[in-house]
Design a protein around this motif. Structure first.
Motif, PDB file in Angstrom:
ATOM      1  N   VAL A  70       0.828  -1.203   0.000  1.00 50.14           N
ATOM      2  CA  VAL A  70       0.000   0.000   0.000  1.00 50.14           C
ATOM      3  C   VAL A  70       0.862   1.252   0.000  1.00 50.14           C
ATOM      4  O   VAL A  70       0.367   2.352  -0.231  1.00 50.14           O
TER       5      VAL A  70
ATOM      6  N   LEU B 229      -1.551  -6.536   5.308  1.00 54.57           N
ATOM      7  CA  LEU B 229      -1.251  -5.118   5.157  1.00 54.57           C
ATOM      8  C   LEU B 229      -2.201  -4.228   5.946  1.00 54.57           C
ATOM      9  O   LEU B 229      -3.385  -4.537   6.084  1.00 54.57           O
ATOM     10  N   ARG B 230      -1.671  -3.129   6.445  1.00 59.43           N
ATOM     11  CA  ARG B 230      -2.437  -2.146   7.203  1.00 59.43           C
ATOM     12  C   ARG B 230      -2.250  -0.771   6.564  1.00 59.43           C
ATOM     13  O   ARG B 230      -1.216  -0.483   5.981  1.00 59.43           O
ATOM     14  N   VAL B 231      -3.274   0.067   6.709  1.00 57.46           N
ATOM     15  CA  VAL B 231      -3.254   1.430   6.181  1.00 57.46           C
ATOM     16  C   VAL B 231      -3.430   2.384   7.358  1.00 57.46           C
ATOM     17  O   VAL B 231      -4.351   2.205   8.171  1.00 57.46           O
TER      18      VAL B 231
ATOM     19  N   SER C 267      -4.623   2.404  12.579  1.00 59.22           N
ATOM     20  CA  SER C 267      -4.551   1.784  11.258  1.00 59.22           C
ATOM     21  C   SER C 267      -5.760   0.883  11.063  1.00 59.22           C
ATOM     22  O   SER C 267      -6.446   0.526  12.015  1.00 59.22           O
TER      23      SER C 267
ATOM     24  N   ALA D 284      -5.977  -3.252   5.170  1.00 56.56           N
ATOM     25  CA  ALA D 284      -5.936  -2.790   3.782  1.00 56.56           C
ATOM     26  C   ALA D 284      -6.973  -3.547   2.955  1.00 56.56           C
ATOM     27  O   ALA D 284      -7.289  -4.698   3.240  1.00 56.56           O
ATOM     28  N   THR D 285      -7.476  -2.884   1.925  1.00 56.75           N
ATOM     29  CA  THR D 285      -8.369  -3.522   0.962  1.00 56.75           C
ATOM     30  C   THR D 285      -7.697  -3.472  -0.406  1.00 56.75           C
ATOM     31  O   THR D 285      -6.674  -2.794  -0.580  1.00 56.75           O
TER      32      THR D 285
ATOM     33  N   ASP E 169      -6.574  -0.165  -1.776  1.00 55.60           N
ATOM     34  CA  ASP E 169      -5.390   0.487  -1.208  1.00 55.60           C
ATOM     35  C   ASP E 169      -4.089   0.064  -1.877  1.00 55.60           C
ATOM     36  O   ASP E 169      -3.055   0.697  -1.669  1.00 55.60           O
TER      37      ASP E 169
END
Length: 157
Positions: A104, A115-117, A124, A127-128, A131
């Motif tokens: 991302v 994954l993290r946003v 946070s 993630a999708t 992202d």
């Protein structure tokens, strides 16, 4: 506008990391295809790929990276990174392609579920596919004269 977008998408296609590029004669070519669906006489839906000369939001596209070692020696530890433009939503690996590592931010790579946003509140969230901004494949070895291709599916926003 659609033609300009396709040109921009091609310009953003795969880059080879400097370590791989300095190894020798690796050629990488990028192509983008649009999925076209049609009904046959029996009413069954078939899907085919056509070169992406024109695309509109909602179109399903397939990015293909073809690579070839034109040298006389094998190449090793190749990393192919394909930026994902903001107008594209990653969906899945292409048919017959190895699953890529996703990112991302272009720094941390892994499976989408890992994954993290960052959020505005300092925390946070998971993630999708919306992202994803980079897709990367690692290739251990490409023999002299060897070639292959990698692909991923996406949707034009």
């Amino acid at each position: 506008m659609a033609r300009t977008l396709i040109t921009a998408l091609l310009a953003a296609a795969a880059v080879v990391t400097p370590a791989a590029a300095s190894q020798g004669p690796l050629q990488v070519a990028s192509k983008i295809f649009v999925e076209q669906r049609a009904l046959d006489k029996a009413g069954a839906v078939s899907t085919s790929l056509a070169p992406a000369t024109r695309a509109v939001p909602g179109d399903h596209v397939v990015f293909v990276l073809a690579y070839r070692n034109t040298g006389a020696q094998p190449l090793s530890d190749i990393v192919l990174d394909n930026p994902v433009p903001g107008a594209i939503t990653y969906r899945a690996p292409g048919a017959g392609s190895a699953a890529p590592e996703l990112s991302v931010d272009g720094k941390t790579y892994g499976a989408l579920a890992q994954l993290r946003v960052p959020t505005a509140s300092g925390g946070s969230r998971a993630a999708t596919s919306n992202d994803v901004r980079h897709i990367r494949w690692r290739i251990a070895t490409v023999p002299a004269g060897g070639q292959g291709q990698l692909a991923f599916k996406a949707v034009l926003k």
